[in-house]
Design a protein around this motif. Structure first.
Motif, PDB file in Angstrom:
ATOM      1  N   LEU A 119       1.404  -1.758  12.299  1.00 41.81           N
ATOM      2  CA  LEU A 119       1.364  -1.874  10.843  1.00 41.81           C
ATOM      3  C   LEU A 119       0.118  -1.186  10.287  1.00 41.81           C
ATOM      4  CD1 LEU A 119       3.270  -3.222   8.810  1.00 41.81           C
ATOM      5  CD2 LEU A 119       1.762  -5.207   8.827  1.00 41.81           C
ATOM      6  N   GLU A 120       0.329  -0.225   9.377  1.00 39.80           N
ATOM      7  CA  GLU A 120      -0.762   0.526   8.760  1.00 39.80           C
ATOM      8  C   GLU A 120      -1.019   0.114   7.317  1.00 39.80           C
ATOM      9  OE1 GLU A 120       0.377   4.615   9.167  1.00 39.80           O
ATOM     10  OE2 GLU A 120       0.238   4.565  11.355  1.00 39.80           O
ATOM     11  N   SER A 121       0.009  -0.413   6.670  1.00 38.19           N
ATOM     12  CA  SER A 121      -0.100  -0.773   5.256  1.00 38.19           C
ATOM     13  C   SER A 121       0.595  -2.110   5.020  1.00 38.19           C
ATOM     14  CB  SER A 121       0.554   0.326   4.406  1.00 38.19           C
ATOM     15  OG  SER A 121       0.641  -0.064   3.062  1.00 38.19           O
ATOM     16  N   LEU A 122      -0.139  -3.042   4.398  1.00 37.26           N
ATOM     17  CA  LEU A 122       0.404  -4.358   4.089  1.00 37.26           C
ATOM     18  C   LEU A 122       0.020  -4.720   2.665  1.00 37.26           C
ATOM     19  CD1 LEU A 122       1.747  -7.065   4.875  1.00 37.26           C
ATOM     20  CD2 LEU A 122      -0.475  -7.781   5.809  1.00 37.26           C
ATOM     21  N   SER A 123       1.022  -5.010   1.856  1.00 42.45           N
ATOM     22  CA  SER A 123       0.759  -5.416   0.475  1.00 42.45           C
ATOM     23  C   SER A 123       1.344  -6.803   0.235  1.00 42.45           C
ATOM     24  CB  SER A 123       1.363  -4.406  -0.502  1.00 42.45           C
ATOM     25  OG  SER A 123       0.964  -4.730  -1.821  1.00 42.45           O
ATOM     26  N   LEU A 124       0.456  -7.722  -0.153  1.00 40.52           N
ATOM     27  CA  LEU A 124       0.821  -9.109  -0.433  1.00 40.52           C
ATOM     28  C   LEU A 124       0.374  -9.488  -1.847  1.00 40.52           C
ATOM     29  CD1 LEU A 124      -0.310 -10.542   3.003  1.00 40.52           C
ATOM     30  CD2 LEU A 124       2.024 -10.605   2.119  1.00 40.52           C
ATOM     31  N   ARG A 125       0.397  -8.538  -2.735  1.00 39.87           N
ATOM     32  CA  ARG A 125      -0.083  -8.744  -4.101  1.00 39.87           C
ATOM     33  C   ARG A 125       0.734  -9.824  -4.820  1.00 39.87           C
ATOM     34  NH1 ARG A 125       1.320  -6.899  -9.013  1.00 39.87           N
ATOM     35  NH2 ARG A 125       3.045  -5.700  -8.143  1.00 39.87           N
ATOM     36  N   PHE A 126       0.015 -10.698  -5.517  1.00 39.34           N
ATOM     37  CA  PHE A 126       0.610 -11.695  -6.413  1.00 39.34           C
ATOM     38  C   PHE A 126       1.658 -12.569  -5.717  1.00 39.34           C
ATOM     39  CE2 PHE A 126       3.040 -12.859 -10.395  1.00 39.34           C
ATOM     40  CZ  PHE A 126       2.044 -13.669 -10.892  1.00 39.34           C
ATOM     41  N   ASN A 127       1.181 -13.387  -4.787  1.00 39.20           N
ATOM     42  CA  ASN A 127       2.086 -14.278  -4.061  1.00 39.20           C
ATOM     43  C   ASN A 127       1.765 -15.737  -4.325  1.00 39.20           C
ATOM     44  OD1 ASN A 127       4.264 -13.482  -2.021  1.00 39.20           O
ATOM     45  ND2 ASN A 127       2.767 -11.825  -1.901  1.00 39.20           N
ATOM     46  N   GLY A 128       2.710 -16.581  -4.035  1.00 42.00           N
ATOM     47  CA  GLY A 128       2.522 -18.017  -4.114  1.00 42.00           C
ATOM     48  C   GLY A 128       2.950 -18.655  -5.413  1.00 42.00           C
ATOM     49  N   GLY A 129       3.409 -17.905  -6.365  1.00 35.23           N
ATOM     50  CA  GLY A 129       3.857 -18.511  -7.617  1.00 35.23           C
ATOM     51  C   GLY A 129       3.672 -17.584  -8.794  1.00 35.23           C
ATOM     52  N   ARG A 130       3.961 -18.075  -9.940  1.00 34.48           N
ATOM     53  CA  ARG A 130       3.980 -17.249 -11.144  1.00 34.48           C
ATOM     54  C   ARG A 130       2.612 -17.082 -11.802  1.00 34.48           C
ATOM     55  NH1 ARG A 130       8.847 -16.149 -10.738  1.00 34.48           N
ATOM     56  NH2 ARG A 130      10.607 -17.546 -10.828  1.00 34.48           N
ATOM     57  N   GLN A 131       1.663 -17.955 -11.487  1.00 30.80           N
ATOM     58  CA  GLN A 131       0.340 -17.846 -12.095  1.00 30.80           C
ATOM     59  C   GLN A 131      -0.573 -17.034 -11.197  1.00 30.80           C
ATOM     60  OE1 GLN A 131      -0.986 -21.822 -12.739  1.00 30.80           O
ATOM     61  NE2 GLN A 131       0.686 -22.317 -14.122  1.00 30.80           N
ATOM     62  N   VAL A 132      -1.416 -16.211 -11.797  1.00 31.66           N
ATOM     63  CA  VAL A 132      -2.290 -15.331 -11.022  1.00 31.66           C
ATOM     64  C   VAL A 132      -3.184 -16.119 -10.073  1.00 31.66           C
ATOM     65  CG1 VAL A 132      -4.131 -13.633 -11.157  1.00 31.66           C
ATOM     66  CG2 VAL A 132      -2.239 -13.528 -12.753  1.00 31.66           C
ATOM     67  N   TYR A 133      -3.795 -17.194 -10.550  1.00 29.77           N
ATOM     68  CA  TYR A 133      -4.705 -17.964  -9.712  1.00 29.77           C
ATOM     69  C   TYR A 133      -4.089 -19.299  -9.332  1.00 29.77           C
ATOM     70  CZ  TYR A 133      -7.881 -14.324 -10.929  1.00 29.77           C
ATOM     71  OH  TYR A 133      -8.449 -13.094 -11.085  1.00 29.77           O
ATOM     72  N   ASN A 134      -2.897 -19.244  -8.834  1.00 32.94           N
ATOM     73  CA  ASN A 134      -2.155 -20.419  -8.419  1.00 32.94           C
ATOM     74  C   ASN A 134      -2.760 -20.969  -7.133  1.00 32.94           C
ATOM     75  OD1 ASN A 134      -0.230 -22.216  -7.396  1.00 32.94           O
ATOM     76  ND2 ASN A 134       1.456 -21.034  -8.254  1.00 32.94           N
ATOM     77  N   LYS A 135      -2.973 -22.261  -7.083  1.00 32.98           N
ATOM     78  CA  LYS A 135      -3.519 -22.881  -5.879  1.00 32.98           C
ATOM     79  C   LYS A 135      -2.561 -22.772  -4.701  1.00 32.98           C
ATOM     80  CE  LYS A 135      -6.561 -25.985  -8.306  1.00 32.98           C
ATOM     81  NZ  LYS A 135      -6.896 -27.342  -8.677  1.00 32.98           N
ATOM     82  N   ARG A 136      -1.289 -22.468  -4.958  1.00 35.61           N
ATOM     83  CA  ARG A 136      -0.303 -22.322  -3.892  1.00 35.61           C
ATOM     84  C   ARG A 136      -0.320 -20.921  -3.283  1.00 35.61           C
ATOM     85  NH1 ARG A 136       4.632 -22.460  -6.353  1.00 35.61           N
ATOM     86  NH2 ARG A 136       5.520 -22.154  -4.316  1.00 35.61           N
TER      87      ARG A 136
END
Length: 168
Positions: A119-136
Motif C-alpha cells: 500500500l502506497e496511498s491511504l486516504s481515511l479523510r472524514f470518518n466516524g460520522g457526520r461531524q468533523v470533530y466527532n468523538k466516534r
C-alpha cells in the motif's frame, strides 16, 4: 450491465468507475463476469452491506485490483476488518475510504494487515460520522495504530484530514 458482463471485450477494461449505482445487485452481477480483469475500481456512493462487500471481495474478476475507491459507501469497522482479511489487500497500492463510518477498530485492522505491505496511498479523510470533530472518528487510537504499523512502511501518501486526532 448484462451486455458488459457477457462481452469478452470487457477483458481489455482495466479501470471501472461505478458511482451512485442505485441497483447494487447489478454491480455484483458485473463483478461476476468471467471477462473482467480490473486494476482500478471506483465505487463511491455505492452503499454496501457486509454481505454485499463480502460478495464483492470474492469476485474473481476483481482479484487484481490495485486502486480501490470505496468513499461515501457507509462502511464501518466491520467492513474494514473484512477488507483487511481479504486477499484484495495483497498487491493493493491505493485505497480511498473517505467519508465513511470507520472508527478506531477499523483503522487498527488496516494497520495490522500483513497483506498491506504494498500500500502506497491511504486516504481515511472524514470518518466516524457526520461531524468533523466527532468523538466516534478514528481518533488517537487509529492514528497511533497507523503510526506503529509494521506493515505500512511503503506509504507515500496518508490523508487523515477531518478526523478527531489529538496531540498525543
Amino acid at each position: 450491465l448484462e451486455v458488459l458482463r457477457t462481452n469478452p471485450r470487457l477483458a481489455k477494461v482495466r479501470h471501472l468507475a461505478l458511482s451512485l449505482m442505485h441497483f447494487e445487485e447489478r454491480v455484483f452481477m458485473l463483478a461476476d463476469s468471467p471477462h473482467l480483469n480490473l486494476t482500478h475500481l471506483e465505487m463511491p456512493y455505492v452503499k454496501l452491506s457486509e454481505g454485499e462487500l463480502s460478495a464483492l471481495l470474492r469476485a474473481p474478476g476483481l482479484s487484481n485490483v490495485r486502486h480501490l475507491d470505496l468513499s461515501y459507501c457507509a462502511l464501518g469497522d466491520r467492513h474494514i476488518e473484512m477488507l483487511a482479511q481479504s486477499s484484495w489487500m495483497k498487491g493493493l497500492k491505493h485505497l480511498c475510504l473517505d467519508c465513511n463510518e470507520i472508527e478506531g477498530a477499523g483503522v487498527e485492522a488496516l494497520a495490522a494487515c500483513e497483506h498491506a505491505v504494498d500500500l502506497e496511498s491511504l486516504s481515511l479523510r472524514f470518518n466516524g460520522g457526520r461531524q468533523v470533530y466527532n468523538k466516534r472518528s478514528m481518533g488517537n487510537r487509529g492514528a497511533k495504530a497507523l503510526a506503529e504499523s509494521e506493515f505500512l512502511g511503503n506509504l507515500h501518501s496518508l490523508n487523515l484530514s477531518e478526523n478527531s486526532i489529538g496531540l498525543e
